[in-house]
Design a protein around this motif. Structure first.
Motif, PDB file in Angstrom:
ATOM      1  N   CYS A  94       3.903   9.663  10.145  1.00 59.92           N
ATOM      2  CA  CYS A  94       5.127   8.950  10.537  1.00 59.92           C
ATOM      3  C   CYS A  94       5.107   8.677  12.037  1.00 59.92           C
ATOM      4  O   CYS A  94       4.683   9.530  12.827  1.00 59.92           O
ATOM      5  CB  CYS A  94       6.351   9.779  10.165  1.00 59.92           C
ATOM      6  N   TYR A  95       5.606   7.471  12.383  1.00 59.46           N
ATOM      7  CA  TYR A  95       5.760   7.130  13.806  1.00 59.46           C
ATOM      8  C   TYR A  95       7.206   6.755  14.051  1.00 59.46           C
ATOM      9  O   TYR A  95       7.797   5.913  13.334  1.00 59.46           O
ATOM     10  CB  TYR A  95       4.845   5.976  14.202  1.00 59.46           C
ATOM     11  N   GLU A  96       7.790   7.305  15.108  1.00 58.88           N
ATOM     12  CA  GLU A  96       9.162   7.027  15.510  1.00 58.88           C
ATOM     13  C   GLU A  96       9.165   6.625  16.978  1.00 58.88           C
ATOM     14  O   GLU A  96       8.734   7.390  17.837  1.00 58.88           O
ATOM     15  CB  GLU A  96      10.031   8.276  15.328  1.00 58.88           C
ATOM     16  N   GLY A  97       9.634   5.438  17.245  1.00 55.50           N
ATOM     17  CA  GLY A  97       9.650   4.996  18.635  1.00 55.50           C
ATOM     18  C   GLY A  97       9.805   3.488  18.735  1.00 55.50           C
ATOM     19  O   GLY A  97      10.390   2.826  17.860  1.00 55.50           O
ATOM     20  N   SER A  98       9.259   2.943  19.820  1.00 56.82           N
ATOM     21  CA  SER A  98       9.410   1.509  20.111  1.00 56.82           C
ATOM     22  C   SER A  98       8.190   0.738  19.617  1.00 56.82           C
ATOM     23  O   SER A  98       7.072   1.273  19.524  1.00 56.82           O
ATOM     24  CB  SER A  98       9.592   1.307  21.615  1.00 56.82           C
ATOM     25  N   TRP A  99       8.484  -0.592  19.332  1.00 55.88           N
ATOM     26  CA  TRP A  99       7.460  -1.495  18.812  1.00 55.88           C
ATOM     27  C   TRP A  99       7.478  -2.788  19.613  1.00 55.88           C
ATOM     28  O   TRP A  99       8.497  -3.179  20.194  1.00 55.88           O
ATOM     29  CB  TRP A  99       7.701  -1.812  17.328  1.00 55.88           C
ATOM     30  N   HIS A 100       6.311  -3.469  19.604  1.00 53.13           N
ATOM     31  CA  HIS A 100       6.219  -4.769  20.252  1.00 53.13           C
ATOM     32  C   HIS A 100       5.250  -5.639  19.455  1.00 53.13           C
ATOM     33  O   HIS A 100       4.054  -5.335  19.373  1.00 53.13           O
ATOM     34  CB  HIS A 100       5.727  -4.615  21.699  1.00 53.13           C
ATOM     35  N   GLU A 101       5.792  -6.668  18.838  1.00 47.65           N
ATOM     36  CA  GLU A 101       5.007  -7.640  18.058  1.00 47.65           C
ATOM     37  C   GLU A 101       4.111  -6.956  17.028  1.00 47.65           C
ATOM     38  O   GLU A 101       2.917  -7.253  16.902  1.00 47.65           O
ATOM     39  CB  GLU A 101       4.176  -8.525  18.982  1.00 47.65           C
ATOM     40  N   GLY A 102       4.691  -6.002  16.305  1.00 46.88           N
ATOM     41  CA  GLY A 102       3.986  -5.365  15.197  1.00 46.88           C
ATOM     42  C   GLY A 102       3.119  -4.186  15.561  1.00 46.88           C
ATOM     43  O   GLY A 102       2.464  -3.621  14.667  1.00 46.88           O
TER      44      GLY A 102
ATOM     45  N   TYR B  20       8.212   4.126  11.059  1.00 44.69           N
ATOM     46  CA  TYR B  20       7.193   3.664  10.117  1.00 44.69           C
ATOM     47  C   TYR B  20       6.634   4.887   9.381  1.00 44.69           C
ATOM     48  O   TYR B  20       6.045   5.794   9.997  1.00 44.69           O
ATOM     49  CB  TYR B  20       6.069   2.942  10.858  1.00 44.69           C
ATOM     50  N   HIS B  21       6.831   4.891   8.042  1.00 43.62           N
ATOM     51  CA  HIS B  21       6.313   5.968   7.205  1.00 43.62           C
ATOM     52  C   HIS B  21       5.032   5.479   6.515  1.00 43.62           C
ATOM     53  O   HIS B  21       5.074   4.462   5.783  1.00 43.62           O
ATOM     54  CB  HIS B  21       7.338   6.381   6.148  1.00 43.62           C
TER      55      HIS B  21
ATOM     56  N   ASN C 258       0.808  -1.225   0.000  1.00 43.58           N
ATOM     57  CA  ASN C 258       0.000   0.000   0.000  1.00 43.58           C
ATOM     58  C   ASN C 258       0.840   1.272   0.000  1.00 43.58           C
ATOM     59  O   ASN C 258       0.299   2.374   0.063  1.00 43.58           O
ATOM     60  CB  ASN C 258      -0.955   0.012   1.186  1.00 43.58           C
ATOM     61  N   GLY C 259       2.164   1.119  -0.032  1.00 39.43           N
ATOM     62  CA  GLY C 259       3.032   2.290  -0.065  1.00 39.43           C
ATOM     63  C   GLY C 259       3.682   2.607   1.260  1.00 39.43           C
ATOM     64  O   GLY C 259       4.567   3.476   1.320  1.00 39.43           O
ATOM     65  N   ASP C 260       3.298   1.945   2.337  1.00 40.19           N
ATOM     66  CA  ASP C 260       3.928   2.181   3.630  1.00 40.19           C
ATOM     67  C   ASP C 260       5.352   1.633   3.644  1.00 40.19           C
ATOM     68  O   ASP C 260       5.676   0.671   2.907  1.00 40.19           O
ATOM     69  CB  ASP C 260       3.124   1.534   4.757  1.00 40.19           C
ATOM     70  N   LYS C 261       6.181   2.182   4.514  1.00 43.59           N
ATOM     71  CA  LYS C 261       7.563   1.756   4.651  1.00 43.59           C
ATOM     72  C   LYS C 261       7.938   1.680   6.129  1.00 43.59           C
ATOM     73  O   LYS C 261       7.549   2.544   6.922  1.00 43.59           O
ATOM     74  CB  LYS C 261       8.519   2.719   3.945  1.00 43.59           C
TER      75      LYS C 261
ATOM     76  N   GLY D 218       7.126   6.916  22.212  1.00 46.24           N
ATOM     77  CA  GLY D 218       7.326   7.269  20.819  1.00 46.24           C
ATOM     78  C   GLY D 218       6.594   8.544  20.452  1.00 46.24           C
ATOM     79  O   GLY D 218       5.869   9.133  21.265  1.00 46.24           O
ATOM     80  N   MET D 219       6.794   8.970  19.204  1.00 41.92           N
ATOM     81  CA  MET D 219       6.196  10.203  18.722  1.00 41.92           C
ATOM     82  C   MET D 219       5.551   9.946  17.360  1.00 41.92           C
ATOM     83  O   MET D 219       6.181   9.386  16.463  1.00 41.92           O
ATOM     84  CB  MET D 219       7.256  11.304  18.600  1.00 41.92           C
ATOM     85  N   TYR D 220       4.289  10.383  17.257  1.00 42.41           N
ATOM     86  CA  TYR D 220       3.547  10.237  16.015  1.00 42.41           C
ATOM     87  C   TYR D 220       3.408  11.631  15.387  1.00 42.41           C
ATOM     88  O   TYR D 220       2.888  12.558  16.020  1.00 42.41           O
ATOM     89  CB  TYR D 220       2.166   9.640  16.275  1.00 42.41           C
TER      90      TYR D 220
END
Length: 410
Positions: free
Chosen positions: A307-315, A300-301, A281-284, A321-323
């Motif tokens: 855009c979201y920049e920060g920590s992730w857990h199981e997807g 995640y762009h 779908n164009g996400d990166k 983080g910061m959105y």
């Protein structure tokens, strides 16, 4: 005289051979080669050192004396009555047996020495070759009536065909009864393998294809995909990169039929480590993976510009983080299962550390090394190995038709 002497000699010779076999068995247990016998070795029954010249002289003297004694009386057979002739013949035989029994060991060793001298006097004699049992090649050569003694055996053909009980069959080279070298293995209604073999397993480079359309080109080790290679699934998906023990392991590129693509680390067949994923779908996404899911720090762009920049857990977004919206607005704080649970100012230390870690991890994922060159070389080598395997298979079929193949190795 000749029959009695020969019988004694054969009996003694059997005793010598029996003792020799027992000594060989003892030496084999000690893993030492048996000592070579020669005319200069001392006899077991005689205490003096054996002299071949003396033995030959003694044998010649006894033989000459016996013939002289016999013919002297034979020439006067008309003057001597028949009963006396018989008595003289018995006396002659008794004397001959007496001398033979007294010098039995000496005579035997003299005869052995004479045979050895006769053997070494023939420089053009052929060595004796021993075989245990018969092979297919020896049977075929023995049954042929046109073979001459001067003809030499042709080298054993290495290519052949072997069928298996499950319907599979192999065409190619063999070594010691196993698939070895180049060859083609055909699976019953499943697929085939064309390439290198070592000790009955895929090893080296080759091409493996299945009936549904999947195909692998690359390296193998001990029957498993190992090294660099490309696997194209019948669904349209593909993986090109490093392999280990039959699974994608290391750096590689996974391309899906829907247009999505992942470039990064793999572990035991799943995305694990650093990587970049381009969604259909164009996400990166660029960051860390764990167990085939986004896990750790990353960026995640979205295709819409967010855009979201920060920590992730199981997807999912989990932790600090910061959105950032397309308009430039931001939402910062602690996230839980993808939702903002605790809003915090952007200048909060926890938020800043999480954002910095995500940006650093994403940069490392983008700069991750590529293995395109190694993969291309492996594919070329696999194609060459497959071509050689097909040539070996053609030779194997031809040898089978001509009846030349023997499942043996010299």
């Amino acid at each position: 005289m000749s029959s009695i002497t020969e019988g004694d000699f054969m009996k003694d010779q059997d005793d010598v051979e029996e003792n020799h076999r027992e000594s060989l068995l003892k030496d084999d247990k000690k893993k030492k080669p048996p000592p070579k016998k020669s005319c200069s070795m001392a006899s077991r029954n005689v205490s003096v050192r054996f002299n071949p010249v003396f033995a030959m002289a003694s044998i010649s003297f006894f033989t000459f004396f016996s013939f002289i004694f016999f013919f002297c009386f034979y020439l006067k057979r008309e003057e001597i009555p028949p009963s006396e002739n018989l008595l003289l013949a018995l006396i002659f035989v008794a004397i001959t047996l007496f001398f033979a029994s007294r010098n039995k060991a000496l005579i035997n060793q003299g005869i052995v020495c004479f045979k050895e001298r006769l053997h070494f006097s023939k420089p053009n004699s052929k060595p004796v070759q021993w075989f245990i049992g018969e092979t297919q090649c020896s049977k075929r050569f023995n049954n042929s009536n046109n073979i001459k003694e001067k003809e030499k055996l042709q080298p054993v053909v290495r290519e052949g065909v072997e069928f298996y009980s499950n319907g599979d069959f192999y065409e190619g080279e063999f070594h010691k009864g196993k698939c070895n070298g180049s060859g083609v293995y055909n699976y019953f209604v499943k697929g085939r393998y064309e390439g290198d073999w070592v000790e009955g397993r895929y090893d080296g480079y080759g091409v493996e294809s299945w009936s549904r359309g999947s195909r692998y080109r690359g390296q193998y080790r001990q029957g498993l995909r190992h090294g660099y290679g490309v696997y194209r699934f019948y669904t349209g998906d593909s993986y090109a990169g490093e392999w280990s023990n039959g699974q994608s392991h290391g750096v590689g590129v996974q391309t899906c039929a829907d247009g999505s693509c992942y470039v990064g680390d793999f572990k035991s067949g799943v995305k694990h480590g650093l990587g970049c994923y381009h969604f259909r779908n164009g996400d990166k996404y660029a960051g860390e993976y764990f167990g085939d899911k986004m896990h750790g720090f990353g960026i995640y762009h979205f295709a819409n510009g967010h855009c979201y920049e920060g920590s992730w857990h199981e997807g999912r977004k989990q932790g600090y983080g910061m959105y950032t919206f397309r308009s430039g607005d931001t939402r910062c704080g602690e996230w839980d299962a993808g939702n903002l649970r605790t809003p915090l100012p952007p200048v909060t230390d926890a938020v800043l550390r999480a954002v910095q870690a995500a940006r650093k991890t994403a940069a490392n994922a983008i700069k991750l090394r590529r293995v395109d060159e190694q993969v291309n070389k492996a594919v070329l080598a696999a194609n060459r190995a497959a071509t050689a395997a097909r040539v070996a298979a053609i030779r194997a079929v031809q040898n089978r038709m001509d009846g030349k193949f023997c499942d043996m190795d010299v």
